[in-house]
Enzyme design. Structure first.
Site, PDB file in Angstrom:
ATOM      1  N   PHE A 164    -141.929  37.827  -8.727  1.00 13.19           N
ATOM      2  CA  PHE A 164    -143.206  37.112  -8.743  1.00 13.19           C
ATOM      3  C   PHE A 164    -143.925  37.191 -10.080  1.00 13.19           C
ATOM      4  CE2 PHE A 164    -145.001  41.361  -8.076  1.00 13.19           C
ATOM      5  CZ  PHE A 164    -146.156  41.300  -8.835  1.00 13.19           C
ATOM      6  N   LYS A 221    -133.388  30.807  -6.555  1.00 13.55           N
ATOM      7  CA  LYS A 221    -134.223  31.270  -5.436  1.00 13.55           C
ATOM      8  C   LYS A 221    -135.458  31.906  -6.059  1.00 13.55           C
ATOM      9  CE  LYS A 221    -135.492  34.274  -3.089  1.00 13.55           C
ATOM     10  NZ  LYS A 221    -136.956  34.583  -3.041  1.00 13.55           N
ATOM     11  N   GLU A 275    -140.874  34.015  -3.361  1.00  9.41           N
ATOM     12  CA  GLU A 275    -141.613  33.312  -2.294  1.00  9.41           C
ATOM     13  C   GLU A 275    -143.115  33.500  -2.481  1.00  9.41           C
ATOM     14  OE1 GLU A 275    -140.068  36.065  -2.193  1.00  9.41           O
ATOM     15  OE2 GLU A 275    -140.717  37.429  -0.605  1.00  9.41           O
ATOM     16  N   SER A 300    -137.176  44.264  -8.190  1.00 11.79           N
ATOM     17  CA  SER A 300    -137.323  45.715  -8.054  1.00 11.79           C
ATOM     18  C   SER A 300    -135.959  46.411  -7.973  1.00 11.79           C
ATOM     19  CB  SER A 300    -138.133  46.024  -6.802  1.00 11.79           C
ATOM     20  OG  SER A 300    -137.418  45.560  -5.672  1.00 11.79           O
ATOM     21  N   CYS A 355    -142.630  44.150 -16.117  1.00  8.63           N
ATOM     22  CA  CYS A 355    -141.572  45.163 -16.100  1.00  8.63           C
ATOM     23  C   CYS A 355    -141.545  45.940 -17.404  1.00  8.63           C
ATOM     24  CB  CYS A 355    -140.217  44.527 -15.847  1.00  8.63           C
ATOM     25  SG  CYS A 355    -139.654  43.551 -17.231  1.00  8.63           S
ATOM     26  N   GLU A 388    -142.866  53.296  -9.645  1.00  5.84           N
ATOM     27  CA  GLU A 388    -143.366  52.215 -10.489  1.00  5.84           C
ATOM     28  C   GLU A 388    -144.626  51.685  -9.800  1.00  5.84           C
ATOM     29  OE1 GLU A 388    -140.959  48.626 -10.606  1.00  5.84           O
ATOM     30  OE2 GLU A 388    -141.654  48.171 -12.627  1.00  5.84           O
TER      31      GLU A 388
END
Ligand code: NAD
Length: 422
Positions: free
Chosen positions: A75, A99, A102, A152, A207, A307
């Site tokens: 995301f 993909k 979402e 992740s 990240c 994290e």
């Protein structure tokens, strides 16, 4: 077309994801750089040729497309990360199934529509939406030959295992805990500005965010200045272009707030508490968290082991560069790191001894430009090759080695039953 639509793409991204408009433009722009790099693919797709490896025999390589490739994206960079993937896969001759996350698929869909308008043939770039079941179906589908995943560590490990077992080529770029090591000889003000920007920009949802600062020796006196600088940052809706917007969901906000509470319980010093920032008209219903800083952080504390993926900076102390390097290398993650110093010798030693994929020297978020490849070590990366740059060409193609000889007369050289080529 991306350049032309950049303001509109950034506006969609901010409305959907929450990051500031300026940062959303950066998200699209860093993706555009990869598209431009992909457009120069001719130079990257050259094979190798060795002439006359034996009498009249040449050996050369071809880089051929794999077929159908797939990408699964997170995301936090809904423009840049899809653009790390499908342009490189397609220019290498593959078709692609994307993909998107979402949680914020809209800007990704706008980019896909632009790609279709730019002339990518029907059927070459495809999108499927959904969560775990859709990802599992991609991992299992026999027609898909390669999967690029960014997200992740927990999910990346599952994707790597499942898709590898199904015989696919897989690369997973995963979670992080990025340490910045500050030596006492670093230039103080630019270093503090860099640390604060990299810790709290995008509300820490990068990240490559700096989530841990290791202050070495005398630099431990800088805590008050770091806190003072962090206090100056403005929190608010992304559309107003503050310094940081909200985190992605209510659930994320609650998780981060719970980790902050746990940090206090476990004995770290809460130097700056960003929970429930005063934002008239927004705090109650918005997912806002302001810059939060802990000092006295030690391995074993939840705020260090996990994290956080929010605007929370952990400060640790070390007596020497060696000790700082040992701290970074003992952390399981190996996504990004940085050193701040004026000593070339110290920076060089750090660069050689640190076990992390992306290393910055006085650069807090060292994301490589597209002519290099995004890397990562240990828990931050599975698979050998990076998602863009030269490594992506190898990832998205099959190397075929051809050994060829042409007979120029009808003279027999006899039957050879040994392995040697004559
Ligand atoms: P995530 O792992 O929750 O989601 C990533 C993708 O996996 C999404 O498309 C999601 O739909 C899918 N997914 C989620 N749960 C799944 C499951 N159980 N099974 C199969 N698929 C599933 O990650 P996120 O929260 O969207 O993104 C944040 C994470 O991504 C952070 O850990 C961050 O460090 C990491 N990240 C890494 C890089 C990198 O290059 N190393 C870059 C950006 C983000």
């Amino acid at each position: 077309m991306i350049r032309e639509h950049l303001p509109a793409l950034a506006a969609t991204l901010t409305a959907e994801q929450g990051k500031t408009l300026a940062d959303a433009e950066g998200d699209v722009f860093r993706g555009l750089e990869v598209v431009e790099h992909a457009a120069a693919i001719g130079n990257l797709q050259l094979g190798e040729l060795a002439e006359n490896v034996a009498n009249g025999v040449d050996t050369y390589t071809r880089l051929q497309p794999l077929g159908v490739c797939a990408g699964i994206t997170p995301f936090n960079f809904p423009a840049m990360i899809p653009l790390w993937m499908f342009p490189m896969a397609i220019v290498c001759g593959n078709t692609f199934v994307l993909k998107p996350s979402e949680q914020d698929p809209m800007v990704t869909m706008e980019l896909v529509r632009l790609a279709a308008q730019a002339g990518i043939p029907k059927g070459v770039l495809n999108v499927v939406h959904g969560g775990a079941e859709v990802v599992n179906a991609l991992c299992d589908h026999p027609a898909i030959k390669a999967i690029s995943f960014v997200g992740s560590t927990a999910v990346g490990r599952q994707v790597y295992q499942r898709a590898s077992l199904a015989g696919k080529r897989v690369q997973c770029m995963m979670g992080a805990k990025n340490h910045a090591v500050v030596l006492p000889d670093a230039r103080k003000q630019p270093t503090i500005d860099a640390l604060v920007g990299a810790a709290f920009g995008a509300a820490g949802q990068r990240c490559m965010a700096v989530s841990v600062v290791v202050l070495v020796g005398e630099a431990q006196r800088w805590i008050a200045d770091i806190v003072a600088k962090a206090r100056t940052l403005r929190v608010g809706p992304g559309q107003d272009n503050p310094d940081l917007g909200p985190v992605i969901t209510r659930k994320a906000r609650q998780r981060i707030e719970a980790l902050i509470a746990q940090g206090v319980e476990e004995g770290a010093t809460l130097e700056l508490d960003g929970r429930l920032p005063a934002l008239p008209g927004h705090a109650a219903e918005g997912n806002f968290i302001g810059p939060t800083i802990f000092s006295g952080v030690r391995p074993g504390m939840a705020i260090y082991e996990q994290e956080i993926f929010g605007p929370v900076l952990c400060i640790m102390a070390a007596d020497s560069l060696d000790e700082a390097i040992a701290i970074v290398n003992a952390n399981p993650n190996g996504n990004g790191t940085a050193i701040f110093t004026q000593s070339g010798a110290a920076a060089r030693r750090f660069e050689l001894d640190i076990d992390v994929g992306q290393v910055g020297i006085n650069v807090p978020i060292p994301v490589p430009a597209p002519m290099f490849s995004f890397t990562g070590t240990r828990a931050s990366k599975l698979g050998d090759l990076g998602p863009y740059g030269k490594q992506a060409v190898l990832f998205y193609t099959q190397t075929k080695t051809v050994t060829a000889r042409w007979f120029d007369d009808d003279v027999s050289s006899g039957v050879n039953t040994t392995i040697r080529l004559r």
